[in-house]
Design a protein around this motif. Structure first.
Motif, PDB file in Angstrom:
ATOM      1  N   GLU A  89       0.836  -1.205   0.000  1.00 13.80           N
ATOM      2  CA  GLU A  89       0.000   0.000   0.000  1.00 13.80           C
ATOM      3  C   GLU A  89       0.871   1.255   0.000  1.00 13.80           C
ATOM      4  N   LYS A  90       1.975   1.212   0.752  1.00 13.32           N
ATOM      5  CA  LYS A  90       2.884   2.357   0.798  1.00 13.32           C
ATOM      6  C   LYS A  90       3.517   2.574  -0.577  1.00 13.32           C
ATOM      7  N   GLN A  91       3.976   1.486  -1.194  1.00 13.92           N
ATOM      8  CA  GLN A  91       4.572   1.598  -2.531  1.00 13.92           C
ATOM      9  C   GLN A  91       3.573   2.158  -3.531  1.00 13.92           C
ATOM     10  N   LEU A  92       2.381   1.584  -3.533  1.00  8.30           N
ATOM     11  CA  LEU A  92       1.375   2.004  -4.507  1.00  8.30           C
ATOM     12  C   LEU A  92       0.858   3.421  -4.234  1.00  8.30           C
ATOM     13  N   GLY A  93       0.995   3.874  -3.006  1.00  9.55           N
ATOM     14  CA  GLY A  93       0.567   5.218  -2.652  1.00  9.55           C
ATOM     15  C   GLY A  93       1.620   6.278  -2.950  1.00  9.55           C
ATOM     16  N   ASP A  94       2.823   5.846  -3.306  1.00  9.56           N
ATOM     17  CA  ASP A  94       3.926   6.757  -3.601  1.00  9.56           C
ATOM     18  C   ASP A  94       3.852   7.165  -5.074  1.00  9.56           C
ATOM     19  N   GLU A  95       3.508   8.415  -5.317  1.00 12.57           N
ATOM     20  CA  GLU A  95       3.333   8.892  -6.691  1.00 12.57           C
ATOM     21  C   GLU A  95       4.639   8.838  -7.490  1.00 12.57           C
ATOM     22  N   THR A  96       5.765   9.056  -6.833  1.00 11.02           N
ATOM     23  CA  THR A  96       7.049   8.972  -7.531  1.00 11.02           C
ATOM     24  C   THR A  96       7.283   7.549  -8.025  1.00 11.02           C
ATOM     25  N   PHE A  97       7.032   6.574  -7.140  1.00 12.59           N
ATOM     26  CA  PHE A  97       7.177   5.166  -7.530  1.00 12.59           C
ATOM     27  C   PHE A  97       6.245   4.842  -8.694  1.00 12.59           C
ATOM     28  N   ARG A  98       4.989   5.236  -8.560  1.00  8.91           N
ATOM     29  CA  ARG A  98       4.000   4.924  -9.602  1.00  8.91           C
ATOM     30  C   ARG A  98       4.364   5.554 -10.947  1.00  8.91           C
ATOM     31  N   SER A  99       4.932   6.747 -10.911  1.00  7.49           N
ATOM     32  CA  SER A  99       5.271   7.421 -12.172  1.00  7.49           C
ATOM     33  C   SER A  99       6.504   6.813 -12.848  1.00  7.49           C
ATOM     34  N   ARG A 100       7.371   6.165 -12.066  1.00  5.73           N
ATOM     35  CA  ARG A 100       8.605   5.620 -12.622  1.00  5.73           C
ATOM     36  C   ARG A 100       8.539   4.120 -12.917  1.00  5.73           C
ATOM     37  N   ALA A 101       7.679   3.412 -12.208  1.00  4.68           N
ATOM     38  CA  ALA A 101       7.619   1.954 -12.367  1.00  4.68           C
ATOM     39  C   ALA A 101       6.880   1.575 -13.646  1.00  4.68           C
ATOM     40  N   PRO A 102       7.319   0.501 -14.289  1.00  9.11           N
ATOM     41  CA  PRO A 102       6.585   0.014 -15.467  1.00  9.11           C
ATOM     42  C   PRO A 102       5.163  -0.407 -15.077  1.00  9.11           C
ATOM     43  N   GLU A 103       4.255  -0.265 -16.024  1.00  8.08           N
ATOM     44  CA  GLU A 103       2.843  -0.579 -15.757  1.00  8.08           C
ATOM     45  C   GLU A 103       2.662  -2.019 -15.281  1.00  8.08           C
ATOM     46  N   LYS A 104       3.432  -2.960 -15.844  1.00 12.13           N
ATOM     47  CA  LYS A 104       3.253  -4.362 -15.427  1.00 12.13           C
ATOM     48  C   LYS A 104       3.667  -4.575 -13.971  1.00 12.13           C
ATOM     49  N   ILE A 105       4.597  -3.772 -13.467  1.00 11.65           N
ATOM     50  CA  ILE A 105       4.983  -3.859 -12.055  1.00 11.65           C
ATOM     51  C   ILE A 105       3.833  -3.356 -11.179  1.00 11.65           C
ATOM     52  N   ILE A 106       3.258  -2.241 -11.561  1.00 13.40           N
ATOM     53  CA  ILE A 106       2.122  -1.663 -10.816  1.00 13.40           C
ATOM     54  C   ILE A 106       0.950  -2.650 -10.818  1.00 13.40           C
ATOM     55  N   THR A 107       0.640  -3.191 -11.979  1.00 11.82           N
ATOM     56  CA  THR A 107      -0.466  -4.148 -12.103  1.00 11.82           C
ATOM     57  C   THR A 107      -0.204  -5.382 -11.251  1.00 11.82           C
ATOM     58  N   GLY A 108       1.025  -5.863 -11.275  1.00  9.31           N
ATOM     59  CA  GLY A 108       1.386  -7.037 -10.468  1.00  9.31           C
ATOM     60  C   GLY A 108       1.249  -6.768  -8.980  1.00  9.31           C
ATOM     61  N   LEU A 109       1.702  -5.608  -8.538  1.00 10.28           N
ATOM     62  CA  LEU A 109       1.570  -5.242  -7.124  1.00 10.28           C
ATOM     63  C   LEU A 109       0.104  -5.135  -6.714  1.00 10.28           C
ATOM     64  N   GLU A 110      -0.703  -4.529  -7.583  1.00 10.29           N
ATOM     65  CA  GLU A 110      -2.133  -4.388  -7.276  1.00 10.29           C
ATOM     66  C   GLU A 110      -2.803  -5.756  -7.186  1.00 10.29           C
ATOM     67  N   ALA A 111      -2.443  -6.668  -8.084  1.00 10.95           N
ATOM     68  CA  ALA A 111      -3.023  -8.019  -8.060  1.00 10.95           C
ATOM     69  C   ALA A 111      -2.592  -8.769  -6.807  1.00 10.95           C
ATOM     70  N   THR A 112      -1.311  -8.680  -6.477  1.00 12.01           N
ATOM     71  CA  THR A 112      -0.806  -9.352  -5.274  1.00 12.01           C
ATOM     72  C   THR A 112      -1.467  -8.778  -4.026  1.00 12.01           C
ATOM     73  N   LEU A 113      -1.621  -7.475  -3.989  1.00 10.58           N
ATOM     74  CA  LEU A 113      -2.265  -6.817  -2.851  1.00 10.58           C
ATOM     75  C   LEU A 113      -3.704  -7.307  -2.691  1.00 10.58           C
ATOM     76  N   ALA A 114      -4.429  -7.406  -3.785  1.00  9.42           N
ATOM     77  CA  ALA A 114      -5.810  -7.892  -3.716  1.00  9.42           C
ATOM     78  C   ALA A 114      -5.860  -9.322  -3.196  1.00  9.42           C
ATOM     79  N   GLU A 115      -4.966 -10.175  -3.677  1.00 10.92           N
ATOM     80  CA  GLU A 115      -4.929 -11.571  -3.216  1.00 10.92           C
ATOM     81  C   GLU A 115      -4.584 -11.637  -1.733  1.00 10.92           C
ATOM     82  N   GLN A 116      -3.630 -10.824  -1.306  1.00  9.89           N
ATOM     83  CA  GLN A 116      -3.237 -10.832   0.103  1.00  9.89           C
ATOM     84  C   GLN A 116      -4.368 -10.338   1.001  1.00  9.89           C
TER      85      GLN A 116
END
Length: 90
Positions: free
Chosen positions: A45-72
């Motif tokens: 949640e902290k990573q995904l809430g960090d706008e700098t991280f979100r703006s620099r990370a590839p979309e597939k990384i963001i999507t993967g984190l969101e999917a993992t977060l939902a499963e967790q």
């Protein structure tokens, strides 16, 4: 319902036997698993809430984190429900 339970976001496995499961040990295992999941969820949640991280990370990384977060989150709910069942049966 009694017996050992193992959960993931996609399935639950219940071994239906009550005499072989130590409720105190199962409660301790669940509490430890819940604590670990809560830390993992907070980190994502902290990573995904960090706008700098979100703006620099590839979309597939963001999507993967969101999917993992939902499963967790689903797995955490299942573990909390199981712990509540153990507390009610004590």
């Amino acid at each position: 319902m009694s017996g050992a339970v193992r959960s993931t976001a996609t399935f639950d496995v219940r071994i239906a036997y009550s005499d072989a499961v130590d409720p105190a040990a199962e409660k301790a295992r669940l509490e430890k698993a819940i604590e670990g999941l809560q830390k993992a969820i907070a980190s994502k949640e902290k990573q995904l809430g960090d706008e700098t991280f979100r703006s620099r990370a590839p979309e597939k990384i963001i999507t993967g984190l969101e999917a993992t977060l939902a499963e967790q989150r689903v797995e955490l709910k299942k573990l909390q429900d199981r712990l509540d069942q153990l507390d009610q049966n004590s």
